[in-house]
Enzyme design. Structure first.
Site, PDB file in Angstrom:
ATOM      1  N   ARG A  88      15.488  36.638  87.918  1.00  0.00           N
ATOM      2  CA  ARG A  88      14.458  36.272  88.901  1.00  0.00           C
ATOM      3  C   ARG A  88      15.089  35.725  90.176  1.00  0.00           C
ATOM      4  NH1 ARG A  88      11.835  32.367  84.498  1.00  0.00           N
ATOM      5  NH2 ARG A  88      12.845  33.924  83.194  1.00  0.00           N
ATOM      6  N   LYS A 113      25.190  32.375  76.828  1.00  0.00           N
ATOM      7  CA  LYS A 113      24.467  32.999  75.725  1.00  0.00           C
ATOM      8  C   LYS A 113      25.259  32.865  74.433  1.00  0.00           C
ATOM      9  CE  LYS A 113      22.002  36.629  78.248  1.00  0.00           C
ATOM     10  NZ  LYS A 113      20.647  36.192  77.881  1.00  0.00           N
TER      11      LYS A 113
HETATM   12  N1  BES Z   1      18.882  39.569  80.737  1.00  0.00           N
HETATM   13  C1  BES Z   1      18.183  38.530  80.072  1.00  0.00           C
HETATM   14  C2  BES Z   1      16.932  39.032  79.364  1.00  0.00           C
HETATM   15  C3  BES Z   1      17.149  39.787  78.090  1.00  0.00           C
HETATM   16  C4  BES Z   1      17.446  39.133  76.923  1.00  0.00           C
HETATM   17  C5  BES Z   1      16.988  41.148  78.060  1.00  0.00           C
HETATM   18  C6  BES Z   1      17.596  39.843  75.746  1.00  0.00           C
HETATM   19  C7  BES Z   1      17.131  41.839  76.900  1.00  0.00           C
HETATM   20  C8  BES Z   1      17.430  41.203  75.737  1.00  0.00           C
HETATM   21  C9  BES Z   1      17.744  37.467  81.070  1.00  0.00           C
HETATM   22  O1  BES Z   1      18.596  37.273  82.144  1.00  0.00           O
HETATM   23  C10 BES Z   1      17.692  36.189  80.318  1.00  0.00           C
HETATM   24  O2  BES Z   1      18.713  35.742  79.887  1.00  0.00           O
HETATM   25  N2  BES Z   1      16.508  35.626  80.191  1.00  0.00           N
HETATM   26  C11 BES Z   1      16.337  34.431  79.473  1.00  0.00           C
HETATM   27  C12 BES Z   1      15.340  33.596  80.221  1.00  0.00           C
HETATM   28  C13 BES Z   1      15.210  32.190  79.700  1.00  0.00           C
HETATM   29  C14 BES Z   1      16.483  31.419  79.965  1.00  0.00           C
HETATM   30  C15 BES Z   1      14.036  31.522  80.371  1.00  0.00           C
HETATM   31  C16 BES Z   1      15.807  34.780  78.088  1.00  0.00           C
HETATM   32  O3  BES Z   1      15.024  35.712  77.966  1.00  0.00           O
HETATM   33  O4  BES Z   1      16.240  34.137  77.121  1.00  0.00           O
HETATM   34 MN    MN Z   2      20.144  35.897  81.693  1.00  0.00          MN
END
Ligand code: BES
Ligand code: MN
Ligand code: ZN
Length: 493
Positions: A350, A276
């Site tokens: 997921r 991230k």
């Molecule tokens: N934990 C995150 C989702 C999230 C992001 C929650 C920001 C709250 C605030 C999740 O694991 C994630 O990183 N999801 C990705 C999915 C994508 C790679 C398809 C996302 O939402 O960017």
């Molecule tokens: Mn994630």
């Protein structure tokens, strides 16, 4: 802040402060009038000045004397009968204003104000939940206490004798829900170097001892034996071992199929190899709020001794980019047998949930609800007000929506049509773990739907509601009220 009920005070209120509702911008309710009469009409006089704005939650402090040194007149809004929202604003305004006073205890008559379609029990619950929310502090990791002490410490809620049984039960219930919310907020706020999968497991075991629940924690070897390849793949990049936590509460006969709650327990989500960006990455300590909320709900249910059977399953891991971490393009086999191409290691929620959704089948649940901070896309779609609700089951979706509205912890139903499944196609595996940018929260739910077989299922994406960012950063405790309310309705129905 402690709440208790007692039968009506008939004007002889004894407390550091009384919170008295003012309806339609000018009128006291019966209890308020009695107190006014006992103090020579000084409240009515204060109201005649026009100093109290009609806006719900406005307050006017009036100094009295003797056993009741002060009163906060609290505006309930412009109309004679309020709604959920104006009542909530009034309670919040009143308790915040009371918190600025030196009074240690208060007596609240706010529930004397009429609220459309809501009874006394509802109005009492709202006061307890809001009061406990306002009194919450997370300061265990500060060496100096910074905030003001909580005031008022005790709040008495007078009710008619005929309602005293129902009222006491409503206040006890709300207290149990608030305890569950508090546990969820504490776990959410605890940083990743404290709150690891092992810490979550130990917390669950401790709660199990306290409430007489059955607890079981699976380690990586046991997951291996169950072929939980998706869950294990997420933990590979971290030195923290993954855990699968199982709690069982038996409040109904053994023959009754349980309801199962599954909560995402990523104790820190760095994104893994698909790292991230740095901005606000600290907030990814909240990525276990789904787990925290199902544990908090279990606590509330066990404290209330609800007549239901409940299973809570928490897959927990830390998503890190270590040398053994999963790489984009890796393919893993889930416990269900279906294979998954990991195109993005940041779509890890997921992956841990899919194996938990398969695992939970062994309890033969009638209904399974999973709760997860699953997608940033859900925050883009719904912001921070409603949780995202996904379910192929109209009746279950309606139950959850109604529970949320009842307790002010709402969710909004999103589509889950088969058309979206297309986006998960992979040339190399049964499916990919991401579906591209469009409809990101829906394709995430579609992914889960492929594993949620053999029971009625709903998915709550709480990415936008589980915590607040900014100056008042912190876990919200949602959706513990929604889930508890849903289970209460199931227990009664
Ligand atoms: N934990 C995150 C989702 C999230 C992001 C929650 C920001 C709250 C605030 C999740 O694991 C994630 O990183 N999801 C990705 C999915 C994508 C790679 C398809 C996302 O939402 O960017
Ligand atoms: Mn994630
Ligand atoms: Zn995540």
């Amino acid at each position: 802040m402690q709440f208790s009920t007692r039968t009506s005070v008939n004007g002889r209120a004894r407390a550091g402060c009384a919170l008295l509702p003012v309806v339609a911008g000018k009128d006291l309710t019966a209890g308020g009038k009695a107190i006014d009469a006992a103090h020579g009409g000084r409240l009515a006089k204060a109201l005649r000045t026009g100093d109290l704005p009609a806006k719900a939650g406005s307050t006017l402090l009036v100094q009295l004397d003797g056993a009741l040194p002060r009163v906060l007149l609290v505006s309930m809004g412009e109309t004679r009968e309020g709604g959920d929202k104006s009542f909530g604003e009034a309670v919040r305004g009143a308790l915040k204003a009371a918190g600025q006073l030196a009074a240690d205890d208060a007596i609240s008559l706010l529930h004397e104000a009429p609220v459309a379609a809501r009874d006394t029990a509802w109005k009492l619950r709202a006061q307890v939940l809001t009061g406990r929310e306002l009194a919450y502090r997370f300061e265990v990791l500060k060496t100096k206490r910074e905030s003001q002490p909580v005031r008022p410490r005790r709040v008495v809620l007078p009710v008619e004798a005929a309602e005293s049984g129902v009222a006491a039960r409503a206040v006890a219930q709300a207290g149990a829900i608030a305890d569950g919310v508090q546990m969820t907020r504490d776990l959410g706020n605890l940083p990743g170097n404290y709150c690891t999968p092992t810490y979550l497991a130990d917390t669950a075991k401790k709660m199990a001892r306290e409430f007489g629940l059955e607890a079981k924690v699976l380690d990586a070897r046991q997951m291996q034996a169950l072929k939980m390849g998706a869950l294990l793949s997420v933990a590979r990049g971290s030195v923290q071992p993954p855990k699968l936590i199982v709690l069982r509460y038996q409040g109904a006969g053994a023959r009754q199929a349980p309801i199962a709650l599954v909560g995402k327990g990523i104790t820190f989500d760095s994104g893994g190899i698909s790292l991230k960006p740095g901005l606000e990455m600290d907030e990814m300590k909240f990525d276990m709020c789904g787990a925290a909320s199902v544990l908090g709900t279990m606590r509330a249910v066990a404290a209330m001794k609800l007549k239901i059977n409940l299973v809570v399953v928490v897959p927990s891991a830390e998503n890190m980019p270590g040398g053994r971490a999963s790489k984009p393009g890796d393919i893993v086999a889930s416990m269900s047998g279906q294979t998954v191409e990991i195109l993005n290691t940041d779509a890890e929620g997921r992956l841990i949930l899919c194996d938990a959704l398969t695992y939970v089948q062994r309890f033969k649940p009638s209904t399974v609800i999973d709760v997860a901070t699953l997608t940033g896309a859900c925050v883009i779609a719904l912001g921070h007000h409603h949780s995202g609700l996904f379910s192929p089951d109209d009746a279950l979706a309606a139950e959850l929506q109604e529970a949320g509205r009842e307790i002010g912890d709402t969710c909004w139903r999103m589509p889950l049509d088969d058309e979206y499944q297309e986006q998960l196609k992979s040339p190399f595996a049964d499916m990919a773990n991401i579906g591209g940018r469009p409809a990101g929260s829906i394709t995430a739910a579609c992914f889960l739907s492929r594993f949620a077989k053999g029971y009625d299922w709903a998915h709550l994406d709480i990415a936008g509601t589980a915590w607040k960012s900014g100056a008042n950063k912190g876990a919200s405790g949602r959706p513990v009220p929604l889930l508890t309310r849903f289970l209460l309705a199931r227990a009664q129905g």
